[in-house]
Design an enzyme around this catalytic site. Structure first.
Site, PDB file in Angstrom:
ATOM      1  N   ASP A   1      -8.149   8.194 -17.181  1.00 56.09           N
ATOM      2  CA  ASP A   1      -8.833   9.332 -16.899  1.00 56.09           C
ATOM      3  C   ASP A   1      -7.937  10.497 -16.514  1.00 56.09           C
ATOM      4  O   ASP A   1      -6.719  10.084 -16.326  1.00 56.09           O
ATOM      5  CB  ASP A   1      -9.208   9.126 -15.504  1.00 56.09           C
ATOM      6  CG  ASP A   1      -8.891   8.229 -14.062  1.00 56.09           C
ATOM      7  OD1 ASP A   1      -7.404   8.801 -14.418  1.00 56.09           O
ATOM      8  OD2 ASP A   1      -8.464   8.231 -13.347  1.00 56.09           O
TER       9      ASP A   1
ATOM     10  N   ASN B   1     -10.954   4.316  -1.339  1.00 57.77           N
ATOM     11  CA  ASN B   1     -12.720   3.914  -1.370  1.00 57.77           C
ATOM     12  C   ASN B   1     -12.811   2.746  -2.430  1.00 57.77           C
ATOM     13  O   ASN B   1     -14.424   2.823  -2.595  1.00 57.77           O
ATOM     14  CB  ASN B   1     -13.228   4.690  -1.079  1.00 57.77           C
ATOM     15  CG  ASN B   1     -12.998   6.440  -2.793  1.00 57.77           C
ATOM     16  OD1 ASN B   1     -12.216   5.449  -3.566  1.00 57.77           O
ATOM     17  ND2 ASN B   1     -13.851   6.966  -2.640  1.00 57.77           N
TER      18      ASN B   1
ATOM     19  N   HIS C   1     -11.541   2.704  -5.435  1.00 52.32           N
ATOM     20  CA  HIS C   1     -11.607   2.670  -6.974  1.00 52.32           C
ATOM     21  C   HIS C   1     -11.329   2.952  -7.325  1.00 52.32           C
ATOM     22  O   HIS C   1     -10.177   2.160  -7.504  1.00 52.32           O
ATOM     23  CB  HIS C   1     -12.438   4.944  -7.234  1.00 52.32           C
ATOM     24  CG  HIS C   1     -11.024   5.695  -6.644  1.00 52.32           C
ATOM     25  ND1 HIS C   1     -11.228   6.717  -5.754  1.00 52.32           N
ATOM     26  CD2 HIS C   1     -10.053   5.749  -7.315  1.00 52.32           C
ATOM     27  CE1 HIS C   1      -9.564   6.945  -5.918  1.00 52.32           C
ATOM     28  NE2 HIS C   1      -9.151   6.489  -6.838  1.00 52.32           N
TER      29      HIS C   1
ATOM     30  N   GLU D   1     -16.066   6.279  -9.086  1.00 49.06           N
ATOM     31  CA  GLU D   1     -16.081   6.749  -7.482  1.00 49.06           C
ATOM     32  C   GLU D   1     -17.218   5.646  -6.756  1.00 49.06           C
ATOM     33  O   GLU D   1     -18.335   4.775  -7.541  1.00 49.06           O
ATOM     34  CB  GLU D   1     -16.542   7.749  -6.940  1.00 49.06           C
ATOM     35  CG  GLU D   1     -15.391   8.400  -7.502  1.00 49.06           C
ATOM     36  CD  GLU D   1     -13.978   8.649  -6.819  1.00 49.06           C
ATOM     37  OE1 GLU D   1     -13.660   8.028  -5.472  1.00 49.06           O
ATOM     38  OE2 GLU D   1     -13.458   9.266  -6.452  1.00 49.06           O
TER      39      GLU D   1
HETATM   40  C1  GLP Z   1      -6.180   8.144  -8.930  1.00 49.21           C
HETATM   41  C2  GLP Z   1      -6.546   7.959  -9.793  1.00 49.21           C
HETATM   42  C3  GLP Z   1      -6.838   6.130 -10.097  1.00 49.21           C
HETATM   43  C4  GLP Z   1      -5.633   5.264  -8.758  1.00 49.21           C
HETATM   44  C5  GLP Z   1      -5.906   5.924  -7.419  1.00 49.21           C
HETATM   45  C6  GLP Z   1      -4.276   5.361  -6.494  1.00 49.21           C
HETATM   46  O1  GLP Z   1      -7.363   8.689  -7.984  1.00 49.21           O
HETATM   47  N1  GLP Z   1      -7.877   8.058 -10.485  1.00 49.21           N
HETATM   48  O2  GLP Z   1      -6.323   5.605 -11.020  1.00 49.21           O
HETATM   49  O3  GLP Z   1      -5.636   4.265  -9.122  1.00 49.21           O
HETATM   50  O4  GLP Z   1      -5.561   7.920  -7.427  1.00 49.21           O
HETATM   51  O5  GLP Z   1      -3.459   6.354  -6.291  1.00 49.21           O
HETATM   52  P1  GLP Z   1      -2.794   6.300  -5.317  1.00 49.21           P
HETATM   53  O6  GLP Z   1      -1.491   5.694  -6.027  1.00 49.21           O
HETATM   54  O7  GLP Z   1      -1.480   8.193  -5.799  1.00 49.21           O
HETATM   55  O8  GLP Z   1      -2.474   6.135  -4.240  1.00 49.21           O
END
Ligand code: GLP
Length: 251
Positions: free
Chosen positions: A67, A136, A138, A143
């Site tokens: 993303d 959440n 995702h 989302e």
């Molecule tokens: C972001 C990314 C996701 C990732 C998530 C978790 O939103 N788009 O791909 O898995 O964060 O991030 P973190 O590891 O910082 O909790």
């Protein structure tokens, strides 16, 4: 789904890095799907170390990142592209032309997403998709919603997700883009194998929702139950809300 629970976040990260390395050893020209996020930092540190020690060779691999924020060009230091350059790509021997990203600065978002899908297909699909997970549930930037998109698309970010990403924007929530481009859920399910890593108590509820035996668009990661080859790598706090039996505890 195969679940492995480790004593520490570091052990979990090393297991995820080992899964990537094993994939590269099996098939040097592997097509990898890669996430960003704090959880991945220790994974990418370990991959850099494994590369340095001669264990991980990325010279024939291709990577597709999940993303990117809408409105941020690849060279914007707040972009996920810059995150990947800093934390992984500049530390390994992956050729620049093998790095594939959704371009957040593209004018036509749908065309950009279609191009990204075509590139994945042209390389024969992803061999291994590494995923993190949002609190959440995702995955990528898919989302919780009434309906999930099968293919790569533009999405609106949840407030909680924008808060979680604020550190990339100097802690200023108002500066975090409201939209992103993300790989679609169907594209993820097309990967031949999936490894999801989650560490920390704030992910426990999201992880638990993957194992309730129900698939819900309110919990996007729950769709991974449809995939035949998923490995879920956790530390103890992230495993707190798992059903008590049926997993392979390595702690
Ligand atoms: C972001 C990314 C996701 C990732 C998530 C978790 O939103 N788009 O791909 O898995 O964060 O991030 P973190 O590891 O910082 O909790």
């Amino acid at each position: 789904m195969n679940i492995r629970v480790f004593q520490t976040a570091e052990d979990a990260a090393h297991a995820a890095a080992a899964a990537v390395t094993a994939q590269l050893a099996r098939k040097p020209a592997s097509v990898l799907g890669l996430p960003t996020g704090r959880t991945t930092l220790a994974v990418y540190d370990e991959l850099a170390r494994l590369h340095e020690s001669g264990t991980a060779d990325f010279s024939r691999a291709h990577t597709f990142n999940l993303d990117e924020f809408v409105g941020l060009a690849a060279n914007d230091k707040r972009s996920y592209c810059a995150f990947m350059q800093k934390h992984l790509f500049t530390r390994i021997n992956l050729p620049g032309s093998h790095i594939h990203f959704l371009n957040g600065g593209a004018r036509n978002h749908q065309e950009e997403c279609d191009r990204f899908e075509r590139e994945i297909a042209a390389l024969g699909g992803m061999d291994l998709l590494l995923l993190g997970i949002g609190a959440n549930a995702h995955i990528g930037f898919n989302e919780p919603a009434h309906a999930l998109h099968a293919r790569s698309h533009k999405t609106r970010l949840a407030l909680a997700t924008r808060r979680a990403n604020a550190s990339l924007f100097g802690g200023r929530l108002d500066r975090v883009p409201r939209e992103a481009l993300t790989m679609g859920i169907g594209t993820m399910l097309d990967a031949r194998a999936v490894v999801l890593i989650a560490t920390g108590r704030e992910k426990a509820r999201a992880i638990g929702s993957m194992f309730e035996g129900r698939i819900s668009t309110d919990r996007p990661a729950s769709v991974l139950q449809l995939h035949p080859r998923v490995e879920v790598i956790l530390d103890l706090p992230a495993a707190e809300k798992l059903p008590q039996s049926g997993f392979d505890a390595q702690a």
